[in-house]
Design an enzyme around this catalytic site. Sequence first.
Site, PDB file in Angstrom:
ATOM      1  N   SER A  41     -28.916 -21.408   9.444  1.00 55.41           N
ATOM      2  CA  SER A  41     -27.325 -21.314   8.956  1.00 55.41           C
ATOM      3  C   SER A  41     -27.111 -22.409   9.014  1.00 55.41           C
ATOM      4  O   SER A  41     -27.937 -23.401   9.805  1.00 55.41           O
ATOM      5  CB  SER A  41     -27.018 -20.453   9.646  1.00 55.41           C
ATOM      6  N   GLU A  89     -32.284 -28.120   8.221  1.00 62.87           N
ATOM      7  CA  GLU A  89     -32.197 -27.903   6.464  1.00 62.87           C
ATOM      8  C   GLU A  89     -31.544 -25.897   6.562  1.00 62.87           C
ATOM      9  O   GLU A  89     -31.502 -25.383   6.924  1.00 62.87           O
ATOM     10  CB  GLU A  89     -34.114 -27.279   5.855  1.00 62.87           C
ATOM     11  N   CYS A 139     -34.345 -19.787   0.352  1.00 58.74           N
ATOM     12  CA  CYS A 139     -32.485 -20.432   0.925  1.00 58.74           C
ATOM     13  C   CYS A 139     -32.626 -21.650  -0.810  1.00 58.74           C
ATOM     14  O   CYS A 139     -31.230 -22.343  -0.975  1.00 58.74           O
ATOM     15  CB  CYS A 139     -33.451 -21.475   1.770  1.00 58.74           C
ATOM     16  N   GLY A 162     -27.273 -25.035  12.555  1.00 61.80           N
ATOM     17  CA  GLY A 162     -27.884 -26.163  12.331  1.00 61.80           C
ATOM     18  C   GLY A 162     -26.561 -27.145  12.688  1.00 61.80           C
ATOM     19  O   GLY A 162     -27.004 -28.388  13.639  1.00 61.80           O
TER      20      GLY A 162
END
Lengths: 509, 509
Positions: free
Chosen positions: B240, B263, B300, B244
């Site tokens: 998330s 990422e 994602c 991150g």
Amino acid sequence: MTGKNYIGFQQLAAGSMTFRTYDPVQDRPNDTLFTEATSDEIEQATFLAEKAFRSYRTTEGSKRAAFLRAIADEILALDEILIQTYMKESGLPQGRAIGERGRTVGQLRMFAELIGDDAWRKPTIDRADPSRTPVPKPDLRKLLIPLGPVVVFGASNFPLAYSTAGGDTASALAAGCPVIVKSHPMHAGTGELVASAVIKAAQAAGMPEGVFSNLNSSGIEVGKLLVMDPKVKAVGFTGSIGGGRALFDLAAQRDEPIPVFAEMGSVNPVIISRGAIKNRSGEIATTYSKSITLGTGQFCTNPGLLLTIDCEGLDEFIQDLGRKTVSVDAHSMLHPNIHSAFQQKGSEVLSQEGSVLVAEYDKPTQNNYAGARIATVSGEHFLRNTKLHQEVFGPFSLVVRCKDEAELVQVIQSLEGQLTGTILAEKEEYTNLAAVIDALQDRVGRIIFNGVPTGVEVCDAMTHGGPYPASTDSRFTAVGNHSILRWVRPFSYQDFPKELLPEVLKEAK
Amino acid sequence: MTGKNYIGFQQLAAGSMTFRTYDPVQDRPNDTLFTEATSDEIEQATFLAEKAFRSYRTTEGSKRAAFLRAIADEILALDEILIQTYMKESGLPQGRAIGERGRTVGQLRMFAELIGDDAWRKPTIDRADPSRTPVPKPDLRKLLIPLGPVVVFGASNFPLAYSTAGGDTASALAAGCPVIVKSHPMHAGTGELVASAVIKAAQAAGMPEGVFSNLNSSGIEVGKLLVMDPKVKAVGFTGSIGGGRALFDLAAQRDEPIPVFAEMGSVNPVIISRGAIKNRSGEIATTYSKSITLGTGQFCTNPGLLLTIDCEGLDEFIQDLGRKTVSVDAHSMLHPNIHSAFQQKGSEVLSQEGSVLVAEYDKPTQNNYAGARIATVSGEHFLRNTKLHQEVFGPFSLVVRCKDEAELVQVIQSLEGQLTGTILAEKEEYTNLAAVIDALQDRVGRIIFNGVPTGVEVCDAMTHGGPYPASTDSRFTAVGNHSILRWVRPFSYQDFPKELLPEVLKEAK
């Protein structure tokens, strides 16, 4: 020289804050009054840069190359006025001014050569395989693309090669990024002259307005506003740890964090083996007295720390080095502030427990002139006290006497990140160097063997950077062709129609 | 399965905090009790990693390759227990488990192939020119070297391919960096099994203890301590934006900041042209109903945002897409927490002004099962309200109706950074796409033409990353061979004796 900012192609100076540069040799301010950029002017510069980016990023490499070459030509065309201004704003001698101009022009032409074809953008093609099971493979093509507007902070100690149109600017413009320079206040006149050359070249080469701006500032506010501007996408900086870290922190705290490549302080440890002391003590003292005082010690690769192991002849070496180093004529430092920092930092190191003065330049000098100092300390004291690890920017070096190789390795491991590490050793010692090389490799970006750290060759195999605080991102170099990689990102095109692909990716589609 | 941590080769569990994973299909906790790593265990893991780094970084590429291949073999040897545990901890079906295992093994073997020779380390040689004037040119040789211990945070949605021995771990180990995995609490059992495979492979391949550790944790404390540990030199994260960014901030605030490649979220905008609506509305609705619901929307690269321009047939397309999407059977999400976030975020988007529900899965479902929802909103509303821009992780997509192309471009420009952008358009429209492609390129790492964003090909030309917050550093990719570049730095050897140079740099010395 007008003292104004270049906001795109225009010279503006709406602000009320002004400053002058300083001639450290004459010990008096220079004439031109420079006007700091206002927040409106900063906004206008970033607005123009973002707008320019839209078209500049897709200009053909050959056109950007012509632009870079034109900048080089225009810098040379400034001729005597540039050299004189450089000297009056830095106290550096004419030979250095001419040499640094050559390096600056050389870097611009090197990047022009690099971008003449698109190989540097690493075009990568993975062709489709529609018959692959269970899922067909798509066609994927990748290319490096520019990040966006880049802010460059010039270096005090390289008014040309690492400032207005120096390595950071040249590599960013080559990559396809517009550049906004936060001009260094100590050489704002040199900066304005070089900026005028860039602007002239941009106009002649038909580059969009905003591809380059040059902003004056004597404090931190202009730089702060630039780094926090959402339109700015990356930052290049050369200077102090304090300054670089402040910008790094600001950039990391943005809603959209951006990369900051800051090349900062370094004491560039030099390991001198017992064999080297035994066989060429006098030669090393001579060579290093020159390296320590080169450019009045104002190089980021200046050898500020010599690491030795107790042995016969070491005392004599240290005395010899001291004698030879302080026999080099004192010369002006870049600015009174840099001179006073040199005096103060050196005295701070000398006031630490165990720190002993070996030799000090003792002839009378003009204001702002720095005479060299050599000090020594034991490995034990050095390991206990990180105040002894700090950089004394100028002609100063601290000789650490370790009691044995184990302590030497410990000393190396205790250091912060460094641009360079140097090993002076004899052939018969090579097989015993593994631990030293291993420890050093963890701390530096470049190891030099039986040489001096000063003198940074501009070539592909150069790494100018290193673990923090030598730089804020050890994965990049600030010197050489590969420094362009700081300003680009990979971009992939999947199943893209041939007619819409960039030229270099069209192959065999 | 023991529920213990792997600290180097040992299984330890001195802590008192425990947790269980959850079977979302059965809607009940799984049996094994996992013990969180203590601060002592964390310290021990980083200590071992730093120690292992000393020798691991100089292992020959072929030896590290053998290690990676052995990991792949050991993962396959886990066979049914791994697949069953994966399914019980994620609710994902068997086919997906097997497919993801294949991808994981494939990535390990891909990196093994890459490091079989040293070309990936970009050896660069600039030979000396002793006759150059005014200064002789030194011999410079450059090579990429590993950064040091890397901490990897596994992803909730890829228990195998982006977790314990997933892309980040495989690329870091390939680079020569020891890895400490902060195991994802939702699939700690899968993590322990894979960790056992890595440890087995490490021991068989004679790798140093500490080359790999696997730490359990259900909260943020273990990860925090790992990222702040001075022995850790880089971080890989998939998850998330909140998670991150928190790690990125911690790493940036260290005395020695370290790179974090995170990422994070993405809504992966898909631009659907008028021509595409006119000519293949039904086909697009079918294709996208599948892409939106693939893996219960838990990719994602899930297409969470469809951007259209008002035209004939658009209403029908939106209704058709809604109908087809909600006709896909509901399936379990990864975890009850992810399911409730999906419901809550979707409802939040639907409660914004101008947001209209097009279709909603309305059959009765088990707990933790997510039925798809399609919503629509005008470009005007979307531009005014960034709450409509947020990711709804799961089978959800928002169709934005722009009034014209200018508004479409504005909408694209208003987006945050994205992993991907997709364009669906007809050949005769290609010449009018410049503004859309230009805007999209600024916001994404990969553009897909007439396809779907889901399905990330593992190859050299892939970019999986993009402008923040798609990733914290758009200059790198998380997928493909080039992802190894996140964990290495350039290192230069100047005038180095041949016998001390790394093998690959000895050429013609």
